[in-house]
Design a protein around this motif. Structure first.
Motif, PDB file in Angstrom:
ATOM      1  N   LEU A 117       0.831  -1.203   0.000  1.00 18.45           N
ATOM      2  CA  LEU A 117       0.000   0.000   0.000  1.00 18.45           C
ATOM      3  C   LEU A 117       0.865   1.252   0.000  1.00 18.45           C
ATOM      4  N   GLN A 118       1.879   1.269   0.855  1.00 21.21           N
ATOM      5  CA  GLN A 118       2.726   2.449   0.957  1.00 21.21           C
ATOM      6  C   GLN A 118       3.513   2.673  -0.330  1.00 21.21           C
ATOM      7  N   THR A 119       4.109   1.611  -0.865  1.00 18.13           N
ATOM      8  CA  THR A 119       4.889   1.733  -2.102  1.00 18.13           C
ATOM      9  C   THR A 119       4.013   2.149  -3.272  1.00 18.13           C
ATOM     10  N   GLY A 120       2.832   1.542  -3.358  1.00 16.53           N
ATOM     11  CA  GLY A 120       1.939   1.871  -4.461  1.00 16.53           C
ATOM     12  C   GLY A 120       1.494   3.323  -4.425  1.00 16.53           C
ATOM     13  N   MET A 121       1.199   3.826  -3.229  1.00 17.06           N
ATOM     14  CA  MET A 121       0.778   5.222  -3.117  1.00 17.06           C
ATOM     15  C   MET A 121       1.913   6.183  -3.450  1.00 17.06           C
TER      16      MET A 121
END
Length: 442
Positions: free
Chosen positions: A405-409
Motif C-alpha cells: 500500500l505504501q509503495t503503491g501510493m
C-alpha cells in the motif's frame, strides 16, 4: 437410532451438501483468512499497476525492480511483526518498537563509527559482528525491562510501551545530540541489501531448491506423524497440490529476483574493478535474493518453529486463550511475559540492523511510526486483539500488504498525509473484520 448414529448421519449429510470450494478447503486445510489476504494482495498489486498504466502512462508496480525493492522494504517491518504476534496473542501491545529500533540503530552507529575503530582500527572485520551482537543484546534488554515492568510491577503494557516510545526516542536524540551518524561499516551495509547486499542468481537458485526440498520434507514428515498418531490424513491429491503450489511460488520468487539486474553504473564499476573488457551494457548480473529478505525468511522459520513446536509457544497461546486458566495450570505467566517482550526487543534490534544498514547511517527519525505499521501487519495477518489467535506467516504477509500500500501510493504520487490516512483506515478495517470473523465462529 442411537444418539451417536444420529450425529454421524447428520455430519455425513452436512459434508455431502458442501460445495466444491468448501470441500477443497477442508481437504487442503487452507486457512480462509490466508486466501483472503492473498486475494487482497493481488488486488492491490494489480490495481496500482493498472492505475499507473492508465492514469500516469507507466505501470511500474509489477516490474521486477519494484517488487524486488518491495521485498527489501518489507524486511524490517516483517521481522518486528513476527515478534508483535506473540505480544498481541497474549493480549498485550507494544507501542515502543519504532523507538527501540531508532535507539538500537543509534547505539550501533556509535559503536561502529566512534568506538570500535579506536580500538580495532578502521575496517576491521570484527566491527560489524560486534556491532550486530550489541544491537541485538540492547534490544533484548530493553524489551525484557518492559516485560518486567508489565509482568512483575503490574503496569499495563499500553502505558509501559507508550512511555518507552517517548523515552527511547529521546534517548536516541541525546546519544548523538540529534546528529546523523554515517557512514557505517562497509560490511555492515551489506545487511541492508543493494547490489552487493544480495546473493546473485546462483545463490538464489540454491536457496530456492533448499526451500522446495524443505516444503516436500515437511509434507512427508507431517503425513507420517499423522499416520503414526492415527490423526486424519489429507487426501493424497491435496498433499501433492500443496507441494506443487509451495514449490511453484518459490521458483516464481527466484525467477523474479533474478529478473532484476544490476544498474548499468554499478556494472561499469564492477567491470573496471575486475578488469573485464566486455562492454557494461552487454553484462547481465542478477541481484537475486537480498540479504534482508533472507534474514526475514530465517526469522519466519525460527518464529514458526518456536510458536508451533516448543513448550514456550504452547504457553504463549495458552496465556492468550485464558490467562487465569494458564496460571492455574502451572504456567509461570509472568516469566513468559518477560521473555515475550525480550524477544520483541530482540526483533527490534535485528530490524535496526536492517534499517540502518540499508540507510548507511543512523538518524534520530529512523523507525518513526513503525509501531503503526508493525501492529497493522500483525492484525491484518490474522492476529486477534482478543488473544490466543495469530500466525507468523500471516504477520509477514500482512507486512507485505502494508508495504505494498505504501509503495503503491508513492508510485502514483499520493501525498504523505493521505498515505497515513489509508494505513489508519486499513488497521481499523482489519480489526473490524477480525471481530466479525470471531462472532461468526462462535
Amino acid at each position: 437410532m442411537s444418539q451417536a448414529a444420529k450425529k454421524t448421519t447428520a455430519g455425513a449429510g452436512r459434508v455431502e451438501n458442501e460445495n466444491l470450494f468448501t470441500r477443497f478447503l477442508r481437504a487442503t486445510e487452507v486457512d480462509v483468512r490466508l486466501l483472503g489476504m492473498i486475494a487482497a494482495l493481488l488486488i492491490i498489486w494489480i490495481g496500482f499497476h493498472v492505475y499507473g498504466a492508465v492514469v500516469i502512462g507507466r505501470g511500474a508496480f509489477l516490474s521486477p525492480r519494484n517488487l524486488w525493492n518491495l521485498s527489501v522494504q518489507t524486511a524490517s517491518i516483517g521481522v518486528m511483526a513476527t515478534g508483535m504476534v506473540l505480544v498481541i496473542v497474549t493480549r498485550h501491545i507494544d507501542l515502543s518498537v519504532g523507538s527501540i529500533l531508532g535507539f538500537c540503530a543509534m547505539m550501533m552507529a556509535i559503536i561502529q563509527v566512534w568506538i570500535l575503530p579506536e580500538f580495532l582500527g578502521l575496517g576491521h572485520p570484527m566491527i560489524w559482528i560486534i556491532t550486530v551482537i550489541c544491537g541485538l543484546l540492547i534490544g533484548a534488554a530493553i524489551g525484557g525491562f518492559h516485560g518486567y515492568l508489565i509482568a512483575y510491577l503490574g503496569i499495563p503494557a499500553f502505558i509501559v510501551t507508550l512511555g518507552g516510545l517517548l523515552v527511547w526516542r529521546g534517548a536516541a536524540f541525546l546519544l548523538a545530540r540529534g546528529e546523523t551518524i554515517s557512514p557505517v561499516d562497509s560490511t555492515f551495509t551489506l545487511l541492508g541489501g543493494g547490489p552487493y547486499g544480495a546473493i546473485g542468481a546462483t545463490g538464489s537458485w540454491i536457496v530456492g531448491i533448499l526451500i522446495c526440498i524443505g516444503i516436500i520434507a515437511l509434507l512427508v514428515v507431517g503425513r507420517r506423524q499423522r499416520n503414526h498418531y492415527a490423526f486424519p490424513l489429507r487426501p493424497m491429491w491435496a498433499e501433492i497440490f500443496l507441494g506443487l503450489v509451495g514449490c511453484g511460488v518459490t521458483i516464481g520468487f527466484v525467477l523474479l529476483v533474478n529478473a532484476y539486474p544490476w544498474p548499468i553504473g554499478i556494472v561499469r564499476q564492477y567491470a573496471e574493478a575486475n578488469n573485464i573488457q566486455t562492454p557494461a551494457n552487454e553484462i547481465y548480473i542478477s541481484h537475486g535474493f537480498a540479504i534482508p529478505v533472507l534474514i526475514l525468511m530465517g526469522v519466519g522459520i525460527f518464529m514458526t518453529f518456536l510458536t508451533s513446536r516448543t513448550r514456550f509457544g504452547r504457553y504463549v497461546f495458552a496465556i492468550g486463550g485464558n490467562p487465569e486458566a494458564a496460571e492455574l495450570a502451572g504456567i509461570n505467566t509472568r516469566w513468559v511475559t518477560v521473555k515475550i517482550f525480550a524477544l520483541m526487543g530482540l526483533m527490534c534490534g535485528l530490524s535496526a540492523v536492517i534499517a540502518s544498514a540499508r540507510l548507511n547511517s543512523a538518524t534520530n527519525n529512523l523507525g518513526t511510526l513503525d509501531e503503526l505499521y508493525v501492529i497493522a501487519a500483525a492484525v491484518i495477518g490474522g492476529t486477534s486483539f482478543a488473544g490466543g489467535v495469530g500466525t507468523i506467516y500471516g504477520a509477514i504477509l500482512g507486512a507485505v500488504v502494508m508495504q505494498s500500500l505504501q509503495t503503491g501510493m508513492v508510485l502514483i504520487g499520493f501525498d504523505a498525509a493521505i498515505q497515513q490516512m489509508v494505513v489508519g483506515s486499513v488497521l481499523v478495517f482489519a480489526v473490524w473484520v477480525d471481530t466479525m470473523y470471531r462472532r461468526r465462529a462462535k
